[in-house]
Design a protein around this motif. Structure first.
Motif, short mmCIF file in Angstrom:
data_model
loop_
_atom_site.label_atom_id
_atom_site.label_comp_id
_atom_site.label_asym_id
_atom_site.label_seq_id
_atom_site.Cartn_x
_atom_site.Cartn_y
_atom_site.Cartn_z
N ASP A 293 0.83 -1.21 0.00
CA ASP A 293 0.00 0.00 0.00
C ASP A 293 0.86 1.26 0.00
O ASP A 293 0.57 2.22 -0.71
CB ASP A 293 -0.94 0.02 1.22
CG ASP A 293 -2.03 -1.04 1.14
OD1 ASP A 293 -2.26 -1.60 0.04
OD2 ASP A 293 -2.66 -1.30 2.19
N GLU A 294 1.92 1.26 0.80
CA GLU A 294 2.84 2.40 0.84
C GLU A 294 3.51 2.61 -0.52
O GLU A 294 3.67 3.74 -0.97
CB GLU A 294 3.89 2.21 1.93
CG GLU A 294 3.34 2.31 3.33
CD GLU A 294 4.37 1.96 4.40
OE1 GLU A 294 5.59 1.97 4.10
OE2 GLU A 294 3.95 1.68 5.53
N ILE A 295 3.90 1.52 -1.17
CA ILE A 295 4.55 1.62 -2.48
C ILE A 295 3.57 2.22 -3.49
O ILE A 295 3.94 3.13 -4.26
CB ILE A 295 5.06 0.24 -2.95
CG1 ILE A 295 6.26 -0.19 -2.11
CG2 ILE A 295 5.41 0.26 -4.44
CD1 ILE A 295 6.69 -1.63 -2.31
N ARG A 296 2.32 1.75 -3.49
CA ARG A 296 1.32 2.31 -4.40
C ARG A 296 1.12 3.81 -4.15
O ARG A 296 1.04 4.60 -5.09
CB ARG A 296 -0.01 1.56 -4.28
CG ARG A 296 -0.06 0.26 -5.06
CD ARG A 296 -1.47 -0.33 -5.09
NE ARG A 296 -1.88 -0.87 -3.80
CZ ARG A 296 -1.51 -2.04 -3.32
NH1 ARG A 296 -0.71 -2.82 -4.03
NH2 ARG A 296 -1.93 -2.45 -2.15
N THR A 297 1.06 4.19 -2.88
CA THR A 297 0.90 5.60 -2.53
C THR A 297 2.08 6.42 -3.02
O THR A 297 1.91 7.50 -3.60
CB THR A 297 0.73 5.76 -1.00
OG1 THR A 297 -0.45 5.04 -0.60
CG2 THR A 297 0.61 7.21 -0.60
N LEU A 298 3.28 5.92 -2.81
CA LEU A 298 4.48 6.64 -3.26
C LEU A 298 4.55 6.74 -4.78
O LEU A 298 4.93 7.79 -5.32
CB LEU A 298 5.73 5.96 -2.71
CG LEU A 298 6.00 6.15 -1.23
CD1 LEU A 298 7.16 5.25 -0.78
CD2 LEU A 298 6.30 7.60 -0.90
N LEU A 299 4.17 5.68 -5.48
CA LEU A 299 4.19 5.72 -6.94
C LEU A 299 3.17 6.74 -7.46
O LEU A 299 3.45 7.48 -8.41
CB LEU A 299 3.92 4.34 -7.53
CG LEU A 299 5.07 3.33 -7.39
CD1 LEU A 299 4.61 1.95 -7.83
CD2 LEU A 299 6.28 3.79 -8.19
#
Length: 126
Positions: A95-101
């Motif tokens: 979820d954090e990776i998706r948010t950062l992307l």
């Protein structure tokens, strides 16, 4: 071993060990004069806790791993409760990776709009 020796071997402060004890993650035995005494199993617990904290787990996340080791398992991650924490943590990371992307794409759009002639450079992966 006393608290200072455990701290040195585990690479933590005595304050951290007292906090882990306060949180119920480790348990010291007391000598007649009140000194805290720890065994090799406690070193293993502290090592597991530090390893988990080092990759972003919380102390609360560490509880099932500690319980698994206390139950006699060779690895703190081998119990079903620990596996559930691993799975939850991976979901959080995804979820954090998706948010950062998504945030990165938005910043890229803003840069492109602000500076149409600028050349956008991708950062090199380490």
């Amino acid at each position: 071993m006393r608290i200072g020796e455990l701290a040195r071997l585990a690479g933590v402060s005595t304050r951290a060990l007292r906090y882990y004890e306060q949180q119920g993650l480790i348990t010291a035995r007391r000598t007649a004069n009140g000194y805290r005494e720890y065994g090799e199993a406690d070193l293993r617990l502290v090592t597991e806790i530090r390893s988990l904290l080092g990759v972003g787990f919380t102390l609360e996340d560490a509880r099932p791993f500690v319980a698994c080791l206390r139950a006699g398992h060779a690895s703190g991650g081998s119990c079903p409760e620990s596996v559930e924490v691993y799975q939850r943590k991976l979901t959080e990371i995804d979820d954090e990776i998706r948010t950062l992307l998504a945030r990165r794409a938005e910043v890229t759009e803003q840069l492109t709009a602000a500076c149409p002639g600028c050349v956008f450079r991708k950062q090199e992966k380490s």
